[in-house]
Design a protein around this motif. Sequence first.
Motif, PDB file in Angstrom:
ATOM      1  N   ARG A  60       0.828  -1.207   0.000  1.00  0.00           N
ATOM      2  CA  ARG A  60       0.000   0.000   0.000  1.00  0.00           C
ATOM      3  C   ARG A  60       0.866   1.262   0.000  1.00  0.00           C
ATOM      4  NH1 ARG A  60      -5.259  -0.249   0.587  1.00  0.00           N
ATOM      5  NH2 ARG A  60      -6.211  -2.234   1.105  1.00  0.00           N
ATOM      6  N   LYS A  64       0.994   4.029  -2.961  1.00  0.00           N
ATOM      7  CA  LYS A  64       0.797   5.470  -2.746  1.00  0.00           C
ATOM      8  C   LYS A  64       1.920   6.258  -3.402  1.00  0.00           C
ATOM      9  CE  LYS A  64      -1.874   5.596   1.525  1.00  0.00           C
ATOM     10  NZ  LYS A  64      -1.898   6.003   2.941  1.00  0.00           N
ATOM     11  N   ASN A  68       1.672   9.216  -6.142  1.00  0.00           N
ATOM     12  CA  ASN A  68       2.350  10.508  -5.992  1.00  0.00           C
ATOM     13  C   ASN A  68       3.280  10.792  -7.163  1.00  0.00           C
ATOM     14  OD1 ASN A  68       1.081  11.153  -3.601  1.00  0.00           O
ATOM     15  ND2 ASN A  68       2.663  10.223  -2.330  1.00  0.00           N
ATOM     16  N   LEU A 157      -4.829  11.369   0.456  1.00  0.00           N
ATOM     17  CA  LEU A 157      -5.417  10.952  -0.805  1.00  0.00           C
ATOM     18  C   LEU A 157      -6.917  11.211  -0.787  1.00  0.00           C
ATOM     19  CD1 LEU A 157      -3.659   7.520  -1.373  1.00  0.00           C
ATOM     20  CD2 LEU A 157      -3.109   9.678  -2.453  1.00  0.00           C
ATOM     21  N   GLU A 161      -8.584   8.998  -5.520  1.00  0.00           N
ATOM     22  CA  GLU A 161      -7.212   8.504  -5.495  1.00  0.00           C
ATOM     23  C   GLU A 161      -7.113   7.221  -4.676  1.00  0.00           C
ATOM     24  OE1 GLU A 161      -4.966  12.790  -5.989  1.00  0.00           O
ATOM     25  OE2 GLU A 161      -5.391  12.048  -3.994  1.00  0.00           O
ATOM     26  N   SER A 162      -7.939   7.097  -3.629  1.00  0.00           N
ATOM     27  CA  SER A 162      -7.951   5.860  -2.840  1.00  0.00           C
ATOM     28  C   SER A 162      -8.444   4.697  -3.692  1.00  0.00           C
ATOM     29  CB  SER A 162      -8.857   6.020  -1.621  1.00  0.00           C
ATOM     30  OG  SER A 162      -8.354   7.016  -0.775  1.00  0.00           O
ATOM     31  N   LEU A 165      -5.764   3.778  -5.974  1.00  0.00           N
ATOM     32  CA  LEU A 165      -4.753   3.028  -5.227  1.00  0.00           C
ATOM     33  C   LEU A 165      -5.143   1.563  -5.116  1.00  0.00           C
ATOM     34  CD1 LEU A 165      -2.272   3.030  -3.178  1.00  0.00           C
ATOM     35  CD2 LEU A 165      -4.018   3.309  -1.435  1.00  0.00           C
TER      36      LEU A 165
END
Length: 197
Positions: A60, A64, A68, A157, A161-162, A165
Amino acid sequence: MGLFGKSGSHPKDKVQDWIRKLRKEVMSIDRQIRNIEREEAKTRLVIKETAKLGDEDSCRILAKELINSKKTIDRLITSKARINSVIMVMNTQLANLKISGNLAKSSEVMKSMQGLISVPELAINMKQLSKEMIKAGIMEEMISETIDQLNESDGELSEEESKLLEKLLFDTTQGKMGNKIESVDSIITIKVKNQRK
Protein backbone atom coordinates in the motif's frame (compact mmCIF):
# COMPACT_ATOMS: atom_id res chain seq x y z
CA MET A 1 28.94 48.40 -21.09
CA GLY A 2 30.13 48.97 -24.57
CA LEU A 3 31.94 51.89 -26.09
CA PHE A 4 30.54 55.35 -25.12
CA GLY A 5 28.23 53.93 -22.45
CA LYS A 6 26.01 51.87 -24.74
CA SER A 7 25.10 48.41 -23.63
CA GLY A 8 26.62 45.69 -25.74
CA SER A 9 23.64 43.34 -25.90
CA HIS A 10 20.72 43.74 -28.26
CA PRO A 11 17.20 42.76 -27.12
CA LYS A 12 17.23 40.01 -29.73
CA ASP A 13 20.33 38.48 -28.11
CA LYS A 14 18.75 38.68 -24.66
CA VAL A 15 15.55 37.01 -25.82
CA GLN A 16 17.45 34.26 -27.61
CA ASP A 17 19.52 33.69 -24.46
CA TRP A 18 16.35 33.45 -22.36
CA ILE A 19 14.78 31.06 -24.85
CA ARG A 20 17.92 28.92 -24.79
CA LYS A 21 17.77 28.77 -20.98
CA LEU A 22 14.05 27.91 -21.05
CA ARG A 23 14.68 25.12 -23.55
CA LYS A 24 17.35 23.73 -21.21
CA GLU A 25 14.72 23.72 -18.47
CA VAL A 26 12.32 21.83 -20.75
CA MET A 27 15.02 19.23 -21.41
CA SER A 28 15.65 19.00 -17.67
CA ILE A 29 11.94 18.42 -17.07
CA ASP A 30 11.95 15.68 -19.73
CA ARG A 31 14.88 14.03 -17.95
CA GLN A 32 13.05 14.22 -14.62
CA ILE A 33 9.96 12.63 -16.17
CA ARG A 34 12.03 9.77 -17.63
CA ASN A 35 13.76 9.21 -14.27
CA ILE A 36 10.43 9.10 -12.44
CA GLU A 37 9.02 6.64 -14.98
CA ARG A 38 12.07 4.40 -14.50
CA GLU A 39 11.58 4.52 -10.74
CA GLU A 40 7.89 3.69 -11.22
CA ALA A 41 8.82 0.55 -13.13
CA LYS A 42 11.22 -0.48 -10.35
CA THR A 43 8.53 0.22 -7.73
CA ARG A 44 6.02 -1.95 -9.60
CA LEU A 45 8.52 -4.83 -9.49
CA VAL A 46 9.05 -4.31 -5.77
CA ILE A 47 5.27 -4.30 -5.23
CA LYS A 48 4.99 -7.63 -7.04
CA GLU A 49 7.81 -9.14 -4.99
CA THR A 50 6.36 -7.78 -1.74
CA ALA A 51 2.92 -9.11 -2.66
CA LYS A 52 4.41 -12.59 -3.08
CA LEU A 53 5.66 -12.30 0.50
CA GLY A 54 2.16 -11.20 1.62
CA ASP A 55 3.15 -7.80 3.09
CA GLU A 56 0.05 -5.75 2.25
CA ASP A 57 1.07 -2.66 4.27
CA SER A 58 4.31 -2.26 2.35
CA CYS A 59 2.46 -2.74 -0.93
CA ARG A 60 0.00 0.00 0.00
CA ILE A 61 2.81 2.40 0.86
CA LEU A 62 4.58 1.66 -2.42
CA ALA A 63 1.32 2.05 -4.36
CA LYS A 64 0.80 5.47 -2.75
CA GLU A 65 4.26 6.40 -3.95
CA LEU A 66 3.27 5.36 -7.47
CA ILE A 67 0.22 7.63 -7.28
CA ASN A 68 2.35 10.51 -5.99
CA SER A 69 4.82 9.98 -8.81
CA LYS A 70 1.95 10.14 -11.34
CA LYS A 71 0.88 13.45 -9.80
CA THR A 72 4.45 14.70 -10.04
CA ILE A 73 4.66 13.69 -13.69
CA ASP A 74 1.39 15.52 -14.38
CA ARG A 75 2.77 18.66 -12.72
CA LEU A 76 6.00 18.42 -14.69
CA ILE A 77 4.11 18.05 -17.96
CA THR A 78 1.99 21.09 -17.07
CA SER A 79 5.12 23.09 -16.23
CA LYS A 80 6.71 22.01 -19.50
CA ALA A 81 3.65 23.18 -21.44
CA ARG A 82 3.71 26.53 -19.67
CA ILE A 83 7.40 27.01 -20.39
CA ASN A 84 6.78 26.20 -24.05
CA SER A 85 3.98 28.78 -24.15
CA VAL A 86 6.31 31.37 -22.62
CA ILE A 87 8.87 30.55 -25.31
CA MET A 88 6.23 31.05 -28.00
CA VAL A 89 5.18 34.39 -26.50
CA MET A 90 8.80 35.52 -26.38
CA ASN A 91 9.29 34.55 -30.03
CA THR A 92 6.14 36.48 -30.94
CA GLN A 93 7.30 39.53 -29.04
CA LEU A 94 10.69 39.30 -30.70
CA ALA A 95 9.02 39.17 -34.10
CA ASN A 96 6.91 42.18 -33.15
CA LEU A 97 10.05 43.99 -32.04
CA LYS A 98 11.69 43.28 -35.40
CA ILE A 99 8.62 44.56 -37.22
CA SER A 100 8.45 47.72 -35.13
CA GLY A 101 12.17 48.31 -35.66
CA ASN A 102 11.79 47.98 -39.40
CA LEU A 103 8.82 50.32 -39.42
CA ALA A 104 10.73 52.91 -37.41
CA LYS A 105 13.65 52.81 -39.84
CA SER A 106 11.62 53.35 -42.96
CA SER A 107 9.60 56.53 -43.31
CA GLU A 108 8.49 55.44 -46.76
CA VAL A 109 6.77 52.41 -45.32
CA MET A 110 4.98 54.67 -42.84
CA LYS A 111 3.80 56.96 -45.60
CA SER A 112 2.50 54.07 -47.67
CA MET A 113 0.83 52.60 -44.59
CA GLN A 114 -0.97 55.87 -43.99
CA GLY A 115 -2.22 55.77 -47.55
CA LEU A 116 -3.45 52.18 -47.18
CA ILE A 117 -5.09 52.39 -43.77
CA SER A 118 -7.69 54.94 -42.83
CA VAL A 119 -7.55 56.51 -39.38
CA PRO A 120 -10.81 54.88 -38.12
CA GLU A 121 -9.56 51.42 -39.13
CA LEU A 122 -6.26 52.12 -37.41
CA ALA A 123 -8.10 53.15 -34.24
CA ILE A 124 -10.10 49.90 -34.30
CA ASN A 125 -6.94 47.87 -34.82
CA MET A 126 -5.21 49.67 -31.95
CA LYS A 127 -8.18 48.96 -29.65
CA GLN A 128 -8.03 45.27 -30.57
CA LEU A 129 -4.29 45.25 -29.98
CA SER A 130 -4.72 46.84 -26.55
CA LYS A 131 -7.35 44.22 -25.68
CA GLU A 132 -4.91 41.46 -26.67
CA MET A 133 -2.19 43.06 -24.55
CA ILE A 134 -4.58 43.15 -21.60
CA LYS A 135 -5.36 39.47 -22.19
CA ALA A 136 -1.63 38.74 -22.21
CA GLY A 137 -1.34 40.45 -18.83
CA ILE A 138 -4.24 38.37 -17.55
CA MET A 139 -2.60 35.22 -18.90
CA GLU A 140 0.58 36.14 -17.06
CA GLU A 141 -1.41 36.43 -13.82
CA MET A 142 -3.09 33.08 -14.49
CA ILE A 143 0.28 31.41 -15.07
CA SER A 144 1.70 32.82 -11.84
CA GLU A 145 -1.41 31.67 -9.92
CA THR A 146 -1.18 28.14 -11.28
CA ILE A 147 2.52 27.98 -10.49
CA ASP A 148 1.67 29.02 -6.91
CA GLN A 149 -0.95 26.27 -6.80
CA LEU A 150 1.58 23.71 -8.01
CA ASN A 151 3.97 24.70 -5.26
CA GLU A 152 1.40 23.94 -2.55
CA SER A 153 2.03 20.68 -0.73
CA ASP A 154 -0.35 17.76 -1.12
CA GLY A 155 -2.16 16.20 1.82
CA GLU A 156 -4.05 12.93 2.11
CA LEU A 157 -5.42 10.95 -0.80
CA SER A 158 -8.89 11.86 -2.03
CA GLU A 159 -11.63 9.27 -2.46
CA GLU A 160 -10.92 8.90 -6.17
CA GLU A 161 -7.21 8.50 -5.49
CA SER A 162 -7.95 5.86 -2.84
CA LYS A 163 -9.99 3.91 -5.40
CA LEU A 164 -7.17 4.31 -7.89
CA LEU A 165 -4.75 3.03 -5.23
CA GLU A 166 -6.88 -0.08 -4.64
CA LYS A 167 -7.14 -0.76 -8.39
CA LEU A 168 -3.40 -0.22 -8.84
CA LEU A 169 -2.64 -2.68 -6.03
CA PHE A 170 -5.09 -5.23 -7.43
CA ASP A 171 -3.72 -4.97 -10.98
CA THR A 172 -0.04 -4.85 -10.03
CA THR A 173 -0.20 -7.77 -7.60
CA GLN A 174 -2.45 -9.75 -9.95
CA GLY A 175 -5.31 -9.87 -7.45
CA LYS A 176 -3.31 -10.75 -4.32
CA MET A 177 -3.82 -7.36 -2.65
CA GLY A 178 -6.22 -4.47 -2.95
CA ASN A 179 -9.83 -4.60 -4.06
CA LYS A 180 -11.12 -5.01 -7.58
CA ILE A 181 -12.57 -1.64 -8.55
CA GLU A 182 -14.43 -0.66 -11.71
CA SER A 183 -12.29 0.59 -14.53
CA VAL A 184 -9.99 3.56 -14.11
CA ASP A 185 -11.99 5.37 -16.81
CA SER A 186 -15.01 5.58 -14.50
CA ILE A 187 -12.78 6.90 -11.71
CA ILE A 188 -11.37 9.53 -14.05
CA THR A 189 -14.93 10.40 -15.16
CA ILE A 190 -15.91 10.91 -11.52
CA LYS A 191 -12.83 13.09 -11.02
CA VAL A 192 -13.66 15.23 -14.09
CA LYS A 193 -17.27 15.68 -12.91
CA ASN A 194 -16.07 16.77 -9.48
CA GLN A 195 -13.66 19.28 -11.03
CA ARG A 196 -16.43 20.80 -13.15
CA LYS A 197 -18.50 21.52 -10.04
